[in-house]
Motif scaffolding. Structure first.
Motif, short mmCIF file in Angstrom:
data_model
loop_
_atom_site.label_atom_id
_atom_site.label_comp_id
_atom_site.label_asym_id
_atom_site.label_seq_id
_atom_site.Cartn_x
_atom_site.Cartn_y
_atom_site.Cartn_z
N TYR A 28 -1.78 -14.23 2.07
CA TYR A 28 -2.22 -13.41 0.93
C TYR A 28 -1.06 -13.07 0.01
CZ TYR A 28 -0.64 -9.40 3.80
OH TYR A 28 0.09 -8.51 4.56
N PRO A 86 -0.82 -10.10 -2.69
CA PRO A 86 -1.53 -8.99 -3.35
C PRO A 86 -1.18 -8.79 -4.82
CG PRO A 86 -0.71 -8.32 -1.20
CD PRO A 86 -0.09 -9.65 -1.50
N ARG A 87 0.05 -9.13 -5.22
CA ARG A 87 0.42 -8.92 -6.62
C ARG A 87 -0.45 -9.76 -7.56
NH1 ARG A 87 7.07 -8.34 -6.73
NH2 ARG A 87 7.18 -6.84 -4.99
N HIS A 88 -1.07 -10.79 -7.01
CA HIS A 88 -1.96 -11.63 -7.80
C HIS A 88 -3.40 -11.52 -7.31
CE1 HIS A 88 1.45 -13.31 -9.90
NE2 HIS A 88 2.05 -13.43 -8.73
N ASN A 89 -3.64 -10.50 -6.49
CA ASN A 89 -5.00 -10.20 -6.02
C ASN A 89 -5.67 -11.42 -5.38
OD1 ASN A 89 -7.20 -8.38 -5.65
ND2 ASN A 89 -8.25 -9.30 -7.41
N ASP A 137 -10.78 -13.25 -3.61
CA ASP A 137 -10.37 -12.07 -4.37
C ASP A 137 -9.94 -11.01 -3.36
OD1 ASP A 137 -10.97 -9.29 -5.55
OD2 ASP A 137 -11.04 -10.58 -7.33
N TRP A 138 -8.68 -10.61 -3.42
CA TRP A 138 -8.12 -9.74 -2.38
C TRP A 138 -8.76 -8.36 -2.40
CZ3 TRP A 138 -5.92 -10.29 2.00
CH2 TRP A 138 -5.14 -9.29 2.58
N SER A 139 -9.06 -7.83 -3.56
CA SER A 139 -9.58 -6.47 -3.63
C SER A 139 -11.08 -6.41 -3.32
CB SER A 139 -9.30 -5.85 -5.01
OG SER A 139 -9.84 -6.66 -6.04
#
Length: 472
Positions: A191, A193-196, A231-233
């Motif tokens: 993963y 996260p800075r780019h979701n 999509d991480w979020s």
């Protein structure tokens, strides 16, 4: 490196990690499933500190209490993703069992050289709470939770989902992914996260690969060839990139370590290609083949063409070099990836494999080699099998290698490996201009284990390494 008072586990940046202390011990899961030895798998603690009285020896063995688990990969309860949280401590090794679907939580903090079992998550927890099975890769999250990818459902069908463990109790809290968002197959993930984003890979259906490889299963669609973008979020699958036949069985995936990076690499086993994946100017994701290892035309083997079978892949912490193993051809390669679209081969070493010049297999056509390589013999021990799992030291100067892929496939492709046990070797790495050289004085022979020859798999450092830690 200045000491960071009050910070959490790991390192602030990947470049800080490269300045970390040299590894003194490593943890290696050792497998007895499919060997004919009715004993539990175990976690070996290995002394790798030069000058130690027990250098290059197993100094502790932690057997698990069940038979035929198939220990495989491991991860941490906390890593560099939790660096900003001073309440977190890297003291538990997460050790999923690929076949039994148990998850062992190992206490390595109380006594790092003599770990103990802290908790066992039984398979029913995964089955009932997530309808998932066959756990593979585990990564710690910045939230303190542990996320584990899965390969199947309880019936052995392919199902690429993700289990969440509470970071304190290690209870299964549910699935990371939203209901119904599972991929057809699962394996590895990384993963950013800075780019979701998170990207996952595919091996195959557990019931198809459990006891060996059959080419017909590829034709029947029981093996994967996609990487999946999440999509991480929102925890939803937003893209599935079909890598085609050339990308069949995409296994290990690595983003560049720089948390701002929008690209990485995935090794595709079946046809021995490496794809670069990247974020496009439109904001979606794409992939392109950047490295290809030609198959060799052979006779005396199960098929008329032998692929390299890329099975593990690593990126140095400074994002300069890419390493991978060809389990069947028998070599490890080092590429300069400064130009990520045009990797450049700068190092190669042969450590066994299936095309040795004293074996029954005869190479009829080879686009790379002029002759078949000689057997690899270290300290009088002939290496059986081929190089498989690899682990790079933090400073990038030492590469550790083991030779077992997975017991069912070991038994099929390298029966002498199962009979004699696997080995762990060490490679000297030239970090200036590139180059790989076998350390002729380093050998750990798992064929001499007290319980009988064992199959050693992944190598893990207590302080984290380039395949366990993610920066956020």
């Amino acid at each position: 490196m200045a000491k960071c008072e009050g910070c959490g586990p790991g390192y602030r940046t990947p470049l800080d990690a490269m300045k970390g202390a040299q590894e003194e011990i490593v943890y290696v899961p050792c497998i007895y499933r499919n060997t004919g030895i009715e004993k539990p798998d175990y976690l070996a603690t290995v002394d790798v500190l030069p000058g130690s009285l027990t250098y290059c020896q197993v100094i502790h063995r932690l057997p698990v209490p069940n038979l035929r688990d198939e220990l495989h990969h491991s991860g941490w309860n906390a890593c560099s993703s939790c660096f900003g949280d001073s309440s977190r401590k890297r003291d538990k090794l997460i050790l999923p069992a690929l076949i039994s679907s148990r998850i062992y939580v190992v206490d390595v903090g109380t006594a790092p050289r003599t770990p103990t079992i802290h908790k066992i998550v039984e398979p029913t927890e995964l089955f009932w709470k997530c309808n998932l099975a066959n756990p593979h890769t585990s990564h710690c999250l910045a939230t303190g939770e542990v996320m584990i990818s899965t390969m199947g459902d309880p019936a052995g069908n392919g199902k690429g989902g993700f289990v969440l463990l509470d970071g304190d109790s290690f209870e299964v809290t549910g699935c990371w992914n939203q209901p119904g968002e599972e991929a057809p197959f699962g394996y590895d993930f990384w993963y950013q996260p800075r780019h979701n984003v998170m990207i996952s890979t595919e091996w195959g259906a557990p019931k198809a690969l459990a006891n060996g490889f059959k080419p017909a299963d590829v034709e029947a669609g029981h093996y994967g060839r996609h990487i999946h973008v999440w999509d991480w979020s929102s925890r939803t699958r937003i893209q599935s990139l079909d890598l085609g036949e050339e990308g069949a069985i995409p296994l290990e995936i690595r983003f560049l370590h720089n948390p701002d990076a929008t690209e990485g690499f995935v090794g595709c086993a079946l046809h021995s290609n490496v794809f670069r994946f990247y974020k496009t100017q439109k904001g979606d994701w794409a992939a392109e083949k950047v490295i290809s290892v030609p198959s060799k035309k052979v006779e005396g083997w199960v098929l008329p063409e032998m692929p390299g079978l890329i099975t593990d892949i690593l990126i140095s912490l400074d994002d300069r070099f890419l390493y991978f193993s060809n389990w069947l051809h028998g070599d490890i390669r080092q590429y300069d990836i400064t130009d990520s679209r045009n990797p450049r081969l700068v190092g190669q070493v042969f450590l066994g494999g299936s095309i040795l010049n004293d074996r029954p297999v005869k190479v009829l056509e080879d686009k790379e080699l002029q002759s078949q390589p000689a057997p690899c013999v270290v300290k009088g021990k002939r290496v059986q099998g081929g190089p498989q799992m690899i682990q790079l030291s933090l400073d990038g100067k030492r590469l550790y290698v083991t030779t077992s892929l997975y017991s069912g496939w070991d038994k099929q492709f390298y029966p002498d490996l199962v009979k004699e046990g696997s080995v762990m070797l060490q490679i000297h790495v030239d970090t200036q201009t590139g180059g790989l050289r076998l350390n002729e004085s380093f050998l750990l022979d798992f064929g001499q284990e007290p319980g009988g020859p064992a199959l050693a798999h992944e190598v893990r450092y207590p302080g984290g390494d380039c395949s366990s830690d993610i920066w956020v």
